[in-house]
Scaffold this motif. Structure first.
Motif, PDB file in Angstrom:
ATOM      1  N   HIS A 137       0.814  -1.219   0.000  1.00  0.00           N
ATOM      2  CA  HIS A 137       0.000   0.000   0.000  1.00  0.00           C
ATOM      3  C   HIS A 137       0.847   1.270   0.000  1.00  0.00           C
ATOM      4  N   VAL A 147       0.654  -5.942  -5.620  1.00  0.00           N
ATOM      5  CA  VAL A 147      -0.537  -5.819  -4.774  1.00  0.00           C
ATOM      6  C   VAL A 147      -0.914  -7.179  -4.194  1.00  0.00           C
ATOM      7  N   CYS A 174       0.042  -0.683  -4.842  1.00  0.00           N
ATOM      8  CA  CYS A 174      -1.286  -0.055  -4.888  1.00  0.00           C
ATOM      9  C   CYS A 174      -1.249   1.304  -5.571  1.00  0.00           C
ATOM     10  N   HIS A 190      -3.621  -8.850  -3.516  1.00  0.00           N
ATOM     11  CA  HIS A 190      -4.614  -9.745  -4.141  1.00  0.00           C
ATOM     12  C   HIS A 190      -4.086 -10.366  -5.435  1.00  0.00           C
ATOM     13  N   ASN A 204     -11.236   0.338  -7.824  1.00  0.00           N
ATOM     14  CA  ASN A 204     -12.555  -0.197  -7.492  1.00  0.00           C
ATOM     15  C   ASN A 204     -13.429   0.725  -6.653  1.00  0.00           C
ATOM     16  N   THR A 255      -3.991  -1.087 -10.093  1.00  0.00           N
ATOM     17  CA  THR A 255      -4.677  -1.659  -8.904  1.00  0.00           C
ATOM     18  C   THR A 255      -5.041  -3.134  -9.040  1.00  0.00           C
ATOM     19  N   CYS A 256      -5.517  -3.669  -7.916  1.00  0.00           N
ATOM     20  CA  CYS A 256      -5.949  -5.067  -7.873  1.00  0.00           C
ATOM     21  C   CYS A 256      -7.175  -5.302  -8.735  1.00  0.00           C
ATOM     22  N   HIS A 284     -10.663  -6.305  -0.345  1.00  0.00           N
ATOM     23  CA  HIS A 284     -10.732  -6.911  -1.682  1.00  0.00           C
ATOM     24  C   HIS A 284     -10.158  -8.322  -1.768  1.00  0.00           C
ATOM     25  N   ARG A 338     -10.717   9.349  -1.121  1.00  0.00           N
ATOM     26  CA  ARG A 338      -9.999   8.098  -1.363  1.00  0.00           C
ATOM     27  C   ARG A 338      -8.582   8.337  -1.895  1.00  0.00           C
ATOM     28  N   CYS A 379      -3.981   4.525  -5.353  1.00  0.00           N
ATOM     29  CA  CYS A 379      -5.357   4.056  -5.106  1.00  0.00           C
ATOM     30  C   CYS A 379      -5.925   4.488  -3.761  1.00  0.00           C
ATOM     31  N   VAL A 380      -5.081   4.498  -2.733  1.00  0.00           N
ATOM     32  CA  VAL A 380      -5.630   4.722  -1.391  1.00  0.00           C
ATOM     33  C   VAL A 380      -5.129   6.039  -0.776  1.00  0.00           C
TER      34      VAL A 380
HETATM   35  S1  SF4 Z   1      -8.093  -1.477  -3.600  1.00  0.00           S
HETATM   36 FE1  SF4 Z   1      -6.304  -0.230  -4.052  1.00  0.00          FE
HETATM   37  S2  SF4 Z   1      -5.331   0.021  -2.054  1.00  0.00           S
HETATM   38 FE2  SF4 Z   1      -6.730  -1.710  -1.870  1.00  0.00          FE
HETATM   39  S3  SF4 Z   1      -5.488  -3.548  -2.337  1.00  0.00           S
HETATM   40 FE3  SF4 Z   1      -6.437  -2.869  -4.245  1.00  0.00          FE
HETATM   41  S4  SF4 Z   1      -4.914  -1.573  -5.183  1.00  0.00           S
HETATM   42 FE4  SF4 Z   1      -4.359  -1.747  -3.050  1.00  0.00          FE
END
Ligand code: SF4
Lengths: 169, 417
Positions: free
Chosen positions: B65, B99, B357, B101, B379, B296-297, B121, B385, B360-361
């Motif tokens: 992250h 990432v 990531c 996931h 997502n 991202t994932c 996720h 965010r 994304c966050v």
């Molecule tokens: S939603 Fe974004 S922050 Fe969360 S695991 Fe997936 S890529 Fe990383």
């Protein structure tokens, strides 16, 4: 947590879909290892003044789907650290709800349309009832599922595991 | 009555027959946390008096992250995870690996597994036919220490995907459209189980995107049956041995069945500030962009980068727009380099960052300025965010994102593909 405890305080009203990003913003990611500092920013993106206004025992009152989004347990933890006695909402997102029980923050499902910003509430956790003093009405909340009561009364999940040397649900 | 996929998997792990609504303690196969949730999980493992993890080969901490770390507090958190992994035998997936996931589906999750992770996720692994779900740090601490957790067996909503997918409509458009229909809490406490004739035409990358976003409808997991496409994917990851048949039963006791005719779909957008605020791209007013993010994932996989490069090759990102690209894992990054995809992207003006990531966050690498607008393949688009509550995030597929980066405003990829 003592289930017999009576809670009393003032309501802070929020809308539907209060996400964990609004409760514990990602830009304070670096404060996750310093929870008292992170708690100074609790719900900041929903109400920038909230952390300054809230007093121990007060309540966070939301609408539908409170706590949606990330799994960050820091979200209910800092609501609790800010002194909030319970979170009330019409419904909760799944992970947030489970996290509340694990950290010992009561999360109560009820009809929050009957509560306005600033209303003084008294909550009887065991009796399943909220008394809205300002409106002089009683509001029922759904009792917690039995497994959650068990975990809560053992002092959260780590307490439950320690006490029973494993799961005993 | 037949059983849902979730009932079958949970029953196996509980050692008894189960049905929706039952509360059971189950063995878990894979447990993980990331750098935002991991340090608290480590604290809780220690609080309970444990020093080791129960199943080290399938206990993983992902540094993704905030990777590479943008500040010392986070560097210290990363040290906590590395030290604990060293002492406990847990695995660490460090800076640059990708990432969580994505790494789970490449190396760890198998059909029929129960996968739990301290990240919402975690449901992404559901595309492999695993019961995969996100939880908080304390639940995951117990998972690490004991390889067990408690679960309520969820009711299942069956999503039958049918119709012939139009050429320029992607998995992301399917799932955004579905979330618009059932709303952000339409599947709370429930499992989404995907089926229907369209599955035969959905690649694993498509399925991962769909499973990834199940939680945006509140779902506990988003699960697919397995087939030859699953089998081939596992073989491509050198994990053929973990393939298992996971099948749906037509007479299972579904809470609800939703039939989706994907032949009628068009490119979709989620507008600020909720994922279920969906709109067809043809109905969207002109939205000028400051930033476009592909990664991202949800959509940082090879096929996503490939379609973006196909659109961007030989063209330039619009003046005033920043394009950020983050491959979801090292494996994807390496492959994209080999195939020339990264060169095409960089030459078009993209800033390509290390697997992870990314922005994304809202931790680093592309936080938005006041009033700025971003189109992202991630997502979720909640207020704040991407690091700023005074900014606006729209969600779309990589094709829409790439074409919009060239145009400078949200644009329909059917104009180019
Ligand atoms: S939603 Fe974004 S922050 Fe969360 S695991 Fe997936 S890529 Fe990383």
């Amino acid at each position: 947590m003592e289930m017999s405890k009576k809670l009393a305080g003032k309501s802070f009203k929020f809308g539907d879909d209060i996400s964990t990003d609004l409760i514990a913003p990602g830009r304070y990611f670096h404060l996750r290892s310093n929870l008292p500092e992170l708690a100074k920013h609790v719900l900041e993106d929903a109400d920038p003044e909230f952390a300054k206004k809230v007093k121990p025992g007060d309540f966070v009152v939301g609408g539908r789907n409170f706590g949606l989004g990330s799994s960050r347990e820091h979200a209910p933890t800092i609501i609790k650290l800010a002194g909030v006695g319970a979170v009330l909402a019409k419904s909760f997102a799944r992970i947030f709800y489970r996290n509340c029980i694990n950290v010992g923050l009561p999360a109560l499902k009820c009809d929050t349309d009957k509560i306005d910003e600033g209303d003084i509430l008294e909550i009887d956790l065991k009796g399943g009832e909220i008394f809205n003093k300002d409106k002089n009405i009683k509001i029922k909340f759904n009792p917690l599922p039995e497994v959650m009561i068990k975990i809560l009364s053992d002092g959260g999940l780590t307490g439950h595991i320690k006490k029973n040397e494993g799961f005993n649900l | 009555m037949g059983k849902t996929i979730s009932e079958k998997i949970i029953g196996k792990h509980a050692g008894k027959e189960v049905k929706a609504g039952d509360i059971v303690v189950v063995d878990v196969d894979v447990v993980m946390a990331q750098d935002g949730t991991g340090p608290l999980a480590v604290d809780q493992i220690k609080n309970m008096g444990f020093k080791k993890v129960k199943n080290p080969d399938k206990s993983i901490f992902f540094i993704d992250h905030a990777a590479p770390s943008p500040r010392k507090e986070l560097s210290n958190s990363h040290m906590v995870l590395r030290n604990f992994a060293n002492k406990s035998g847990a695995k660490i997936s460090d800076v640059g690996e990708g990432v969580c996931h994505q790494r789970l589906i490449e190396d760890y999750s198998c059909p029929g597994d129960i996968v739990i992770g301290a990240d919402s996720h975690t449901c992404t692994s559901g595309a492999l036919g695993a019961f995969a779900t996100g939880m908080g740090s304390t639940d995951i601490a117990v998972g690490f220490a004991m390889a067990k957790t408690w679960l309520m067996v969820p009711e299942t909503i069956k999503i039958n995907l049918g119709g012939k997918l139009p050429k320029v409509v992607f998995a992301k458009d399917i799932i955004i459209s579905l979330i618009g229909k059932i709303t952000s809490d339409g599947a709370t406490y429930k499992a989404l189980e995907f089926g229907g004739p369209l599955l035969a035409n959905l690649t694993m990358d498509d399925r991962f995107t769909i499973s990834n976003m199940a939680v945006e409808a509140g779902a506990k997991t988003g699960i697919f049956p397995t087939d030859n496409i699953t089998k081939d994917y596992l073989a491509s990851q050198n994990r053929s041995d973990c393939f298992k048949e996971i099948s749906t039963e037509e007479d299972a006791d579904y809470k609800d069945i939703i039939n989706m005719d994907c032949g009628k779909l068009e490119p979709m957008i989620s507008a600020p500030h909720t994922v279920d605020n969906t709109i067809k791209i043809s109905e969207l007013e002109k939205v000028e962009l400051n930033q476009v993010f592909i990664g991202t994932c949800t959509n940082g996989r090879l096929s996503d980068l490939k379609i973006a490069a196909e659109i961007l090759k030989g063209k330039k990102v619009a003046k005033g727009v920043r394009l950020i690209v983050v491959p979801a894992s090292k494996k994807i990054y390496t492959e994209a380099i080999k195939e020339g995809i990264i060169t095409d992207l960089v030459e078009s003006g993209a800033a390509v960052m290390a697997p992870g990531c990314g922005p994304c966050v809202g931790v680093h690498e592309g936080a938005l300025g006041d009033g700025e607008v971003c189109l992202s393949t991630q997502n979720r688009n909640f207020k704040g965010r991407m690091g700023n509550p005074d900014s606006f995030i729209y969600l779309a597929s990589p094709a829409t994102a790439a074409w919009s980066a060239i145009k400078g405003y949200i644009s329909d990829p059917r104009e180019v593909l």
